[in-house]
Write an enzyme that holds these catalytic residues in place. Structure first.
Site, mmCIF file in Angstrom:
data_model
loop_
_atom_site.group_PDB
_atom_site.id
_atom_site.type_symbol
_atom_site.label_atom_id
_atom_site.label_comp_id
_atom_site.label_asym_id
_atom_site.label_seq_id
_atom_site.Cartn_x
_atom_site.Cartn_y
_atom_site.Cartn_z
ATOM 1 N N SER A 150 0.825 -1.204 0.000
ATOM 2 C CA SER A 150 0.000 0.000 0.000
ATOM 3 C C SER A 150 0.862 1.259 0.000
ATOM 4 C CB SER A 150 -0.971 -0.036 1.178
ATOM 5 O OG SER A 150 -1.883 1.025 1.102
ATOM 6 N N ASP A 302 -3.042 6.071 -3.791
ATOM 7 C CA ASP A 302 -1.844 5.439 -3.236
ATOM 8 C C ASP A 302 -1.320 4.376 -4.211
ATOM 9 O OD1 ASP A 302 -3.810 3.518 -2.847
ATOM 10 O OD2 ASP A 302 -3.225 3.027 -0.812
ATOM 11 N N ASP A 304 -1.163 1.145 -4.593
ATOM 12 C CA ASP A 304 -1.955 0.016 -5.085
ATOM 13 C C ASP A 304 -3.378 0.422 -5.449
ATOM 14 O OD1 ASP A 304 -2.614 0.328 -2.367
ATOM 15 O OD2 ASP A 304 -3.216 -1.757 -2.172
ATOM 16 N N ASP A 306 -6.037 1.667 -3.847
ATOM 17 C CA ASP A 306 -7.262 1.374 -3.118
ATOM 18 C C ASP A 306 -7.715 2.562 -2.272
ATOM 19 O OD1 ASP A 306 -5.319 1.143 -1.161
ATOM 20 O OD2 ASP A 306 -5.843 -0.886 -0.547
#
Length: 576
Positions: A150, A302, A304, A306
């Site tokens: 993340s 961010d 990734d 999500d």
């Protein structure tokens, strides 16, 4: 030779056996000779699964992300799947983000699954985490894995496990799988792949995912309104560049200005201190571009993809960052309003939030006559709600840490669809002569003015972990009786599953899974939560205060009052 504790030496010696490659053994020998601190940090414990799966620093050792720790996870997971799905041809989907070694580690994971006679669908290159949740269900897989850390610093990577419903692992399955993993010997990992069982996926899944995002995130916005919205977007060197621009394009948004310096995926995240949209500094370049292009809304995701950070223009036409709670209540209210307009609210709908997020979500749910379900931190609990209550329709939901989920076609926080959703809201508001910021003030007038602030304390390493643990022990041993002069009237302890009413001196049981969280409620309506992070070496303090807002004209004065009150709480609790 440095002194090594016997228990640690036992672990280290295991990694000096032929099960491990020569480079690994040579590196460990060098640590033994020269760097006892790194050796201890690398082996003093096994990496654990937290709120966002397993995350850790990449390197050699049991407390590091590497081919052996991830291989052991995957072998244990493979054994578990064969046990719970006997006789079935098992299928898994695997995605990975922009971090160093993500692609290589994803292939290691794919190899282990295939070696265990499990069919693998491996993304050919980096993709957003929500696309993995979608792909898993789309391809009827039993399980899914994402290699990501993340928004953690560049030296981190991670391993998130998803199940058949598209949501992350939850109890009791997580404990069952972890027990299997812990019981395994590293020598039992099957690393030799069966390449015939590995299929590379990409464009076809992208197409289906983006079309589903457009379908779930679009709400009859006039094309002229879309044309009139000026969007600035940054992927912060992450995976969202593969999906967000195309999603906005297919939804009809033409004025999308991308921060070019941050377009190319890069695990070093060279233009930011932290690729975390919670941090104002992360959106600095996007805000500068918005000033040059007269942008109406700024969005950054961010690594990734999500979570999303959002900035909009305030009453003075200055760009201001929304916090996660503000973005959540805006999107929840807008989304629920769209359901209402479509006559889809029949009394069996719910929205979702978490125990450390704004209490304002309850007021919004009440206003629309929908249920609010509140769970622990992490979208795996929201996915579990959808699974546990099939008779109810999930509208959407989020948490204070900048995540939001639109409908249930993805069972995790999804910055792709949420980006489109907030743009739909912004376009419609602008067309009405309003704005996102004015809509927020309208919500405060209708549902109460709530202000939140998050204080994070970073405590790294072994000593830091112990310090965080002791802070929670001390908080339980000596609970606060007042906060900023206001009497504490209720204390919720999610580790003990108790809610103590300090006025009546009665205790109720909390019907929610155990978690290391402590929440204080005061007489004047303040709420303060303490929680060690499940993904970073931090302890977090969540502060929420509120008041009645009679009119939009009073907004700035009332907001200043609440900000001053939060400052006083921070001083009183000695958090500054």
């Amino acid at each position: 030779m440095i002194h090594i504790e016997p228990e640690l030496l036992k672990k280290v010696n295991t990694w000096l056996t032929p099960t491990f490659d020569k480079d690994t053994q040579d590196y460990i020998k060098n640590l033994i000779a020269e760097d006892s601190q790194t050796l201890t940090e690398s082996f003093y414990k096994n990496l654990e699964f937290g709120t966002g799966g397993m995350r850790g620093v990449m390197g050699v050792g049991t407390n590091r992300i590497n081919k052996y720790t991830l291989g052991k996870n995957t072998q244990g997971l493979s054994d578990y799947m064969h046990t719970v799905f006997p006789g079935e041809q098992l299928k898994v989907a695997i995605a990975f983000d922009c971090r160093h070694n993500s692609k290589e580690l994803a292939k290691v994971v794919a190899n282990v699954f295939s070696a265990n006679n499990i069919e693998v669908f491996l993304f050919e290159d980096l993709r957003p985490t929500p696309e993995l949740s979608f792909a898993l269900k789309h391809l009827n897989c039993h399980c899914g894995i994402v290699l990501t850390a993340s928004h953690n610093p560049p030296e981190y990577n991670g391993y998130k496990v998803y199940w058949q419903d598209g949501g992350q692992l939850v109890p009791p399955q997580d404990a069952e799988i972890i027990a299997l993993i812990n019981a395994l010997d590293y020598a039992e990992i099957k690393f030799e792949p069966n390449e015939k069982l590995i299929t590379y996926i990409g464009e076809a899944i992208d197409d289906a995912f983006i079309n589903a995002s457009v379908k779930n995130g679009s709400f009859n916005t006039a094309q002229v309104a879309k044309d009139n919205l000026n969007i600035v977007f940054t992927s912060l060197h992450g995976t969202s560049i593969t999906a967000v621009p195309e999603t906005l394009k297919r939804a009809g948004y033409k004025n999308v200005n991308i921060v070019e310096e941050q377009r190319v995926p890069n695990g070093d995240f060279p233009t930011v201190k932290s690729p975390n949209p919670e941090e104002p500094e992360a959106l600095k370049m996007a805000l500068e571009l918005a000033e040059k292009t007269n942008g109406d809304i700024v969005i950054g995701t961010d690594p990734d993809c999500d979570r999303l950070g959002v900035a909009v223009r305030n009453l003075d036409n200055d760009l201001v960052l929304l916090n996660g709670n503000q973005a959540m209540v805006l999107m929840t209210a807008f989304l629920t309003e769209q359901w209402k307009k479509s006559n889809k609210i029949k009394g069996k709908e719910f929205v979702a939030s978490t125990i450390v997020s704004t209490p304002m979500m309850q007021n919004i749910a009440n206003a629309y006559n929908v249920e609010l379900k509140v769970g622990l931190t992490g979208f795996k609990w929201i996915a579990k709600m959808i699974k546990d209550f099939p008779e109810l329709n999930f509208i959407g939901g989020g948490e204070e840490s900048f995540g939001f989920m639109v409908g249930d076609f993805v069972r995790d926080k999804d910055a792709v669809t949420a980006t489109l959703l907030i743009c739909e809201m912004a376009a419609q508001a602008k067309a009405e002569g309003s704005s996102v910021y004015k809509k927020l003030i309208d919500l405060y007038v209708n549902h109460g003015l709530f202000k939140e602030r998050l204080i994070s304390m970073t405590k790294k390493g072994i000593e830091g972990a112990q310090e965080i643990k002791q802070m929670m022990v001390d908080a339980r041993a000596n609970p606060l009786q007042t906060v900023n002069g206001s009497k504490v009237i209720k204390i919720e302890d999610y580790q003990l599953s108790t809610a103590i009413n300090t006025i009546t001196n009665t205790t109720e049981r909390l019907d929610i899974p155990k978690s290391n969280v402590l929440i204080y409620y005061t007489e004047d309506g303040s709420k303060i939560a303490l929680r060690p992070s499940g993904t970073e070496p931090k302890i977090k303090f969540y502060i929420s205060v509120n008041t009645v807002l009679e009119s939009a004209v009073d907004f700035q004065n009332k907001e200043t009052e609440l900000e001053t009150k939060i400052d006083a709480i921070i001083k009183d609790m000695q958090l500054n």
